[in-house]
Design an enzyme around this catalytic site. Structure first.
Site, PDB file in Angstrom:
ATOM      1  N   THR A   1      35.554  38.565  34.459  1.00 59.41           N
ATOM      2  CA  THR A   1      35.084  39.921  34.186  1.00 59.41           C
ATOM      3  C   THR A   1      36.246  40.882  33.978  1.00 59.41           C
ATOM      4  O   THR A   1      37.346  40.679  34.511  1.00 59.41           O
ATOM      5  CB  THR A   1      34.225  40.456  35.359  1.00 59.41           C
ATOM      6  OG1 THR A   1      35.007  40.447  36.559  1.00 59.41           O
ATOM      7  CG2 THR A   1      32.981  39.622  35.531  1.00 59.41           C
TER       8      THR A   1
ATOM      9  N   GLU B   1      32.320  45.935  36.695  1.00 58.64           N
ATOM     10  CA  GLU B   1      32.899  44.741  36.078  1.00 58.64           C
ATOM     11  C   GLU B   1      31.996  44.255  34.950  1.00 58.64           C
ATOM     12  O   GLU B   1      30.772  44.205  35.114  1.00 58.64           O
ATOM     13  CB  GLU B   1      33.075  43.637  37.116  1.00 58.64           C
ATOM     14  CG  GLU B   1      33.981  44.017  38.285  1.00 58.64           C
ATOM     15  CD  GLU B   1      34.102  42.901  39.295  1.00 58.64           C
ATOM     16  OE1 GLU B   1      34.614  41.827  38.927  1.00 58.64           O
ATOM     17  OE2 GLU B   1      33.674  43.101  40.448  1.00 58.64           O
TER      18      GLU B   1
END
Length: 318
Positions: free
Chosen positions: A212, A260
């Site tokens: 991420t 994220e």
């Protein structure tokens, strides 16, 4: 489009213009009605249009610590205004001294002496000057003295968002805080966007097979409620379908709230240090702690599948 910060940035030879003033946070659909009217009126009169806004938000100066979550940073607002045809954006530094300007002084120093207003376009609830003492009626009286028109545009659209409440920045912030991204998108006319620089996190996503981008968001950003969302990750002009996580990562006893974004089906991305934008399309599920790592991985795979489905039927971002 020209961008000015402070009255001193306005060209000395600037002529007459059509002006609209306000925080315009989010440039939502109600704001767009006013801005479009100002642009159209400017074209009718053959002069440029100017949008005046403030930094920081006036409430932070008048009532320190009350800065509302921002729906869009100034550079994003300028981009949106440019798309609407605005010719110039003036950002006025909102200081304690500036907050003490009387409505009459504001008119002279900003609208008359610097922007040479030929017309001013505002919403019905527009207030300005020290203690917000000025309103559209006062502005209209000043226009008779200084030769500018005042036009009032009703910005109160409504739809399904918030149970039919009139569109506003306040309602938009509330819906975002509740995770209602569809409602927020209806008011904004586009998905809510969060921006920032990609920084190094714990890198657990990479270890789990879902790398991420950990986005360090800009100050005062309106962050959606904790949970998983479908959306897009904008990097260097490309919009990538993404599964987005907001929260403290309870599976690993996290304490810091993060945003994220996992770029779906993309591998080998190196985004560290890049400024990115994240568009929130739809809420998928709330934040949760799972019995085991395997259970978490199974849920993450389901999350990505659901995000892929939601994005596939959505209108691609501009």
């Amino acid at each position: 489009m020209q961008r000015w910060r402070g009255l001193e940035d306005i060209p000395e030879d600037w002529g007459r213009s059509v002006v609209t003033i306000g925080s315009y946070d989010g440039v939502h659909r109600g704001h767009q009605l006013i801005i479009r009217h100002a642009v159209e009126r400017a074209r009718e009169l053959g002069v440029p249009s100017v949008l005046v806004t403030f930094d920081p938000h006036p409430s932070e100066v008048v009532r320190p610590g009350s800065h509302p979550p921002l729906l869009a940073p100034h550079h994003r607002r300028a981009e949106l205004c440019a798309e609407l045809g605005v010719d110039a954006v003036l950002i006025l530094p909102f200081t304690t001294e500036f907050s003490r300007l009387s409505p009459a002084d504001f008119v002279v120093k900003v609208l008359v002496d610097k922007l040479h207003a030929k017309a001013v376009v505002e919403g019905p609830n527009f207030r300005f000057g020290h203690k917000a003492a000025g309103n559209v009626e006062f502005l209209a009286e000043q226009g008779k003295t200084y030769d500018f028109e005042v036009e009032v545009v009703d910005l109160y659209e409504s739809g399904e968002a918030g149970g039919g409440q009139p569109f506003s920045s306040t309602l938009t912030r509330r819906l975002i805080a509740e995770g209602d991204m569809e409602g927020a998108s209806e008011i904004l006319g586009r998905p809510h966007r969060v921006e920032g620089v990609v920084v190094r996190g714990a890198q657990r996503g990479r270890d789990l097979g879902f790398p991420t981008a950990n986005v360090e968001t800009l100050p005062h950003t309106a962050i959606p409620a904790d949970g998983v969302y479908a959306g897009w990750l904008h990097v260097l002009g490309e919009a990538m379908p993404a599964a987005i996580s907001v929260g403290t990562n309870p599976q690993f006893d996290g304490t810091e709230r993060t945003v994220e974004a996992y770029a779906i089906d993309r591998v080998g991305l190196d985004l560290y240090g890049l400024h990115v934008a994240v568009d929130f399309l739809a809420f998928v599920r709330g934040q949760a702690r799972f019995e085991s790592l395997d259970a978490l991985l199974e849920q993450m795979a389901e999350d990505v599948k659901r995000c892929r489905e939601l994005i596939a039927v959505a209108q691609p971002p501009a």
